[in-house]
Design a protein around this motif. Structure first.
Motif, mmCIF file in Angstrom:
data_model
loop_
_atom_site.group_PDB
_atom_site.id
_atom_site.type_symbol
_atom_site.label_atom_id
_atom_site.label_comp_id
_atom_site.label_asym_id
_atom_site.label_seq_id
_atom_site.Cartn_x
_atom_site.Cartn_y
_atom_site.Cartn_z
ATOM 1 N N TYR A 126 -54.172 48.398 -34.213
ATOM 2 C CA TYR A 126 -55.535 48.910 -34.022
ATOM 3 C C TYR A 126 -55.560 49.721 -32.730
ATOM 4 O O TYR A 126 -54.891 49.383 -31.752
ATOM 5 N N GLN A 127 -56.349 50.785 -32.739
ATOM 6 C CA GLN A 127 -56.567 51.499 -31.492
ATOM 7 C C GLN A 127 -57.907 52.226 -31.536
ATOM 8 O O GLN A 127 -58.325 52.727 -32.581
ATOM 9 N N ASP A 128 -58.583 52.222 -30.406
ATOM 10 C CA ASP A 128 -59.765 53.048 -30.230
ATOM 11 C C ASP A 128 -59.685 53.651 -28.824
ATOM 12 O O ASP A 128 -58.595 53.710 -28.240
ATOM 13 N N GLU A 129 -60.791 54.071 -28.292
ATOM 14 C CA GLU A 129 -60.770 54.747 -26.998
ATOM 15 C C GLU A 129 -60.215 53.873 -25.879
ATOM 16 O O GLU A 129 -59.540 54.362 -24.971
ATOM 17 N N TYR A 130 -60.478 52.561 -25.957
ATOM 18 C CA TYR A 130 -60.113 51.699 -24.843
ATOM 19 C C TYR A 130 -59.221 50.507 -25.216
ATOM 20 O O TYR A 130 -58.643 49.883 -24.321
ATOM 21 N N ILE A 131 -59.136 50.153 -26.476
ATOM 22 C CA ILE A 131 -58.387 48.962 -26.871
ATOM 23 C C ILE A 131 -57.249 49.337 -27.801
ATOM 24 O O ILE A 131 -57.408 50.145 -28.719
ATOM 25 N N LEU A 132 -56.089 48.737 -27.552
ATOM 26 C CA LEU A 132 -54.897 48.976 -28.368
ATOM 27 C C LEU A 132 -54.252 47.632 -28.680
ATOM 28 O O LEU A 132 -53.946 46.857 -27.776
ATOM 29 N N ALA A 133 -54.073 47.336 -29.958
ATOM 30 C CA ALA A 133 -53.413 46.105 -30.391
ATOM 31 C C ALA A 133 -52.088 46.456 -31.053
ATOM 32 O O ALA A 133 -52.028 47.326 -31.926
ATOM 33 N N LEU A 134 -51.024 45.793 -30.628
ATOM 34 C CA LEU A 134 -49.682 46.049 -31.145
ATOM 35 C C LEU A 134 -49.101 44.798 -31.775
ATOM 36 O O LEU A 134 -49.476 43.675 -31.431
ATOM 37 N N HIS A 135 -48.152 45.026 -32.678
ATOM 38 C CA HIS A 135 -47.342 43.941 -33.220
ATOM 39 C C HIS A 135 -45.993 43.994 -32.506
ATOM 40 O O HIS A 135 -45.174 44.860 -32.763
ATOM 41 N N LYS A 136 -45.786 43.073 -31.566
ATOM 42 C CA LYS A 136 -44.559 43.057 -30.768
ATOM 43 C C LYS A 136 -43.427 42.398 -31.546
ATOM 44 O O LYS A 136 -43.562 41.273 -32.009
ATOM 45 N N PRO A 137 -42.292 43.088 -31.685
ATOM 46 C CA PRO A 137 -41.142 42.447 -32.334
ATOM 47 C C PRO A 137 -40.545 41.353 -31.442
ATOM 48 O O PRO A 137 -40.662 41.399 -30.208
ATOM 49 N N ALA A 138 -39.895 40.383 -32.037
ATOM 50 C CA ALA A 138 -39.190 39.357 -31.273
ATOM 51 C C ALA A 138 -38.061 40.018 -30.484
ATOM 52 O O ALA A 138 -37.427 40.965 -30.950
ATOM 53 N N GLY A 139 -37.840 39.528 -29.267
ATOM 54 C CA GLY A 139 -36.758 40.050 -28.448
ATOM 55 C C GLY A 139 -37.134 41.207 -27.553
ATOM 56 O O GLY A 139 -36.307 41.679 -26.772
ATOM 57 N N VAL A 140 -38.378 41.682 -27.630
ATOM 58 C CA VAL A 140 -38.826 42.816 -26.825
ATOM 59 C C VAL A 140 -39.690 42.305 -25.676
ATOM 60 O O VAL A 140 -40.625 41.527 -25.886
ATOM 61 N N HIS A 158 -53.638 48.349 -19.217
ATOM 62 C CA HIS A 158 -53.827 47.069 -18.532
ATOM 63 C C HIS A 158 -53.420 45.943 -19.483
ATOM 64 O O HIS A 158 -53.941 45.853 -20.601
ATOM 65 N N THR A 159 -52.510 45.107 -19.051
ATOM 66 C CA THR A 159 -52.050 43.983 -19.860
ATOM 67 C C THR A 159 -53.082 42.858 -19.794
ATOM 68 O O THR A 159 -53.422 42.396 -18.714
ATOM 69 N N LEU A 160 -53.559 42.405 -20.942
ATOM 70 C CA LEU A 160 -54.565 41.349 -20.982
ATOM 71 C C LEU A 160 -53.950 39.959 -21.031
ATOM 72 O O LEU A 160 -54.513 38.999 -20.501
ATOM 73 N N HIS A 161 -52.815 39.842 -21.688
ATOM 74 C CA HIS A 161 -52.148 38.549 -21.833
ATOM 75 C C HIS A 161 -50.682 38.837 -22.063
ATOM 76 O O HIS A 161 -50.260 39.990 -22.093
ATOM 77 N N VAL A 177 -52.610 42.552 -27.097
ATOM 78 C CA VAL A 177 -53.694 43.517 -26.906
ATOM 79 C C VAL A 177 -53.666 44.086 -25.491
ATOM 80 O O VAL A 177 -53.468 43.357 -24.513
ATOM 81 N N PHE A 178 -53.871 45.398 -25.393
ATOM 82 C CA PHE A 178 -53.950 46.099 -24.114
ATOM 83 C C PHE A 178 -55.290 46.820 -24.028
ATOM 84 O O PHE A 178 -55.883 47.184 -25.043
ATOM 85 N N VAL A 179 -55.739 47.031 -22.787
ATOM 86 C CA VAL A 179 -56.882 47.922 -22.524
ATOM 87 C C VAL A 179 -56.344 49.170 -21.849
ATOM 88 O O VAL A 179 -55.476 49.086 -20.981
ATOM 89 N N ILE A 210 -62.481 41.256 -19.967
ATOM 90 C CA ILE A 210 -61.745 40.493 -20.992
ATOM 91 C C ILE A 210 -60.865 39.441 -20.337
ATOM 92 O O ILE A 210 -60.691 38.335 -20.879
ATOM 93 N N HIS A 211 -60.314 39.741 -19.166
ATOM 94 C CA HIS A 211 -59.579 38.722 -18.414
ATOM 95 C C HIS A 211 -60.478 37.515 -18.151
ATOM 96 O O HIS A 211 -60.036 36.360 -18.245
ATOM 97 N N THR A 212 -61.739 37.782 -17.833
ATOM 98 C CA THR A 212 -62.681 36.683 -17.596
ATOM 99 C C THR A 212 -62.870 35.845 -18.855
ATOM 100 O O THR A 212 -62.978 34.614 -18.787
ATOM 101 N N LEU A 213 -62.878 36.494 -20.021
ATOM 102 C CA LEU A 213 -62.993 35.755 -21.277
ATOM 103 C C LEU A 213 -61.800 34.812 -21.457
ATOM 104 O O LEU A 213 -61.957 33.676 -21.929
ATOM 105 N N PHE A 214 -60.606 35.276 -21.097
ATOM 106 C CA PHE A 214 -59.429 34.403 -21.155
ATOM 107 C C PHE A 214 -59.611 33.205 -20.232
ATOM 108 O O PHE A 214 -59.335 32.060 -20.619
ATOM 109 N N GLU A 215 -60.066 33.466 -19.019
ATOM 110 C CA GLU A 215 -60.255 32.393 -18.047
ATOM 111 C C GLU A 215 -61.302 31.388 -18.521
ATOM 112 O O GLU A 215 -61.188 30.187 -18.253
#
Length: 259
Positions: free
Chosen positions: A14-28, A57-60, A71-73, A83-88
């Motif tokens: 997924y991607q929009d103006e501010y949010i990008l979600a990736l499927h990270k392969p194992a080992g990366v 910006h790395t969220l997690h 997910v990245f911003v 969003i970091h605050t939401l994690f906290e």
């Protein structure tokens, strides 16, 4: 990022103006790390190549050995901080699938504090090696189990479970350490697992990876209030393994591999 010999590019979920979600392969790797030589391929460097004008910006984080959704911003530090605050505040919901040794209980909650890991390879050399344990909570549900006619140690058969895990907190190696605490270590875990079970999966199923997959993440967008829900498909080799173990009924129709 120059060495791309073993780098598998992530899938954009997924991607929009501010949010990008990736499927990270194992080992990366997610970002440059002390555990790897300089210029080792990683997601952050790959993003800089793909979007040279953007700031990410790395969220997690996900462990190098773990696959799945991350997910990245981009270009919005204020949104990243929200969003970091939401994690906290534990308002981000994360779901993982994993394969563990033995037949685990049908469901449960692990409330077991974990001491921060001091790793001479992964942590900065000046990091404090003696920190107090922090609360850590993990909810789990067994999805399936199997008994294989393969001797392991003193046992004539080998038993394994497929488990859905929902961590409430985000401590380093939390799922791996909590499952070890229950005496159900993850298959493929070379740090907290059991070598004989890892060898069984290498020799009988050609599985060389940690069987921990980040399948879903969701949170409420801090500005719009919209529910953001991202889901990563299982890797082809994991799908194939689930079919081999008789768990194909748990796979979405679109994830059924050819066998």
């Amino acid at each position: 990022m120059t060495d791309t010999t073993h780098f598998v590019a992530p899938e954009i979920l997924y991607q929009d103006e501010y949010i990008l979600a990736l499927h990270k392969p194992a080992g990366v790797l997610v970002h440059p790390s002390w555990i790897a030589p300089a210029r080792t391929p990683n997601l952050v460097s790959w993003l800089k190549q793909q979007y040279p004008e953007d700031t990410f910006h790395t969220l997690h984080r996900l462990d190098r050995a773990t696959s799945g959704v991350i997910v990245f911003v981009r270009n919005n530090k204020e949104l990243a901080q929200k969003i970091h605050t939401l994690f906290e505040q534990r308002k981000v919901k994360k779901t993982y699938w994993c394969v563990v040794r033995g037949w685990i209980d049908e469901a449960g909650t692990i409330d077991y504090a974990l001491k921060p890991i001091a790793d001479k390879y992964a942590d900065h050399p000046k990091a404090n090696p003696d920190k107090e344990p922090k609360d850590a909570v993990t909810h789990y549900r067994r999805l399936a189990c199997v008994e294989l006619p393969i001797p392991v140690g003193r046992y004539p058969v080998a038993r394994y479970s497929l488990v859905e895990v929902k961590p409430e907190t985000g401590r380093k190696h939390q799922i791996r350490r909590h499952m070890k605490h229950l005496l159900h270590p993850l298959v493929g875990d070379t740090k907290h697992g059991e070598g004989r079970h890892n060898r069984l999966f290498r020799e009988h199923f050609a599985i060389q990876r940690l069987l921990l997959m980040a399948t879903e993440i969701s949170f409420e967008h801090p500005d719009s209030g919209q529910t953001m829900h991202f889901k990563a498909p299982l890797d082809a080799e994991v799908c194939h393994l689930l079919v081999q173990l008789g768990w194909q009924h748990l796979l979405p129709r679109t994830e059924h591999p050819e066998v």
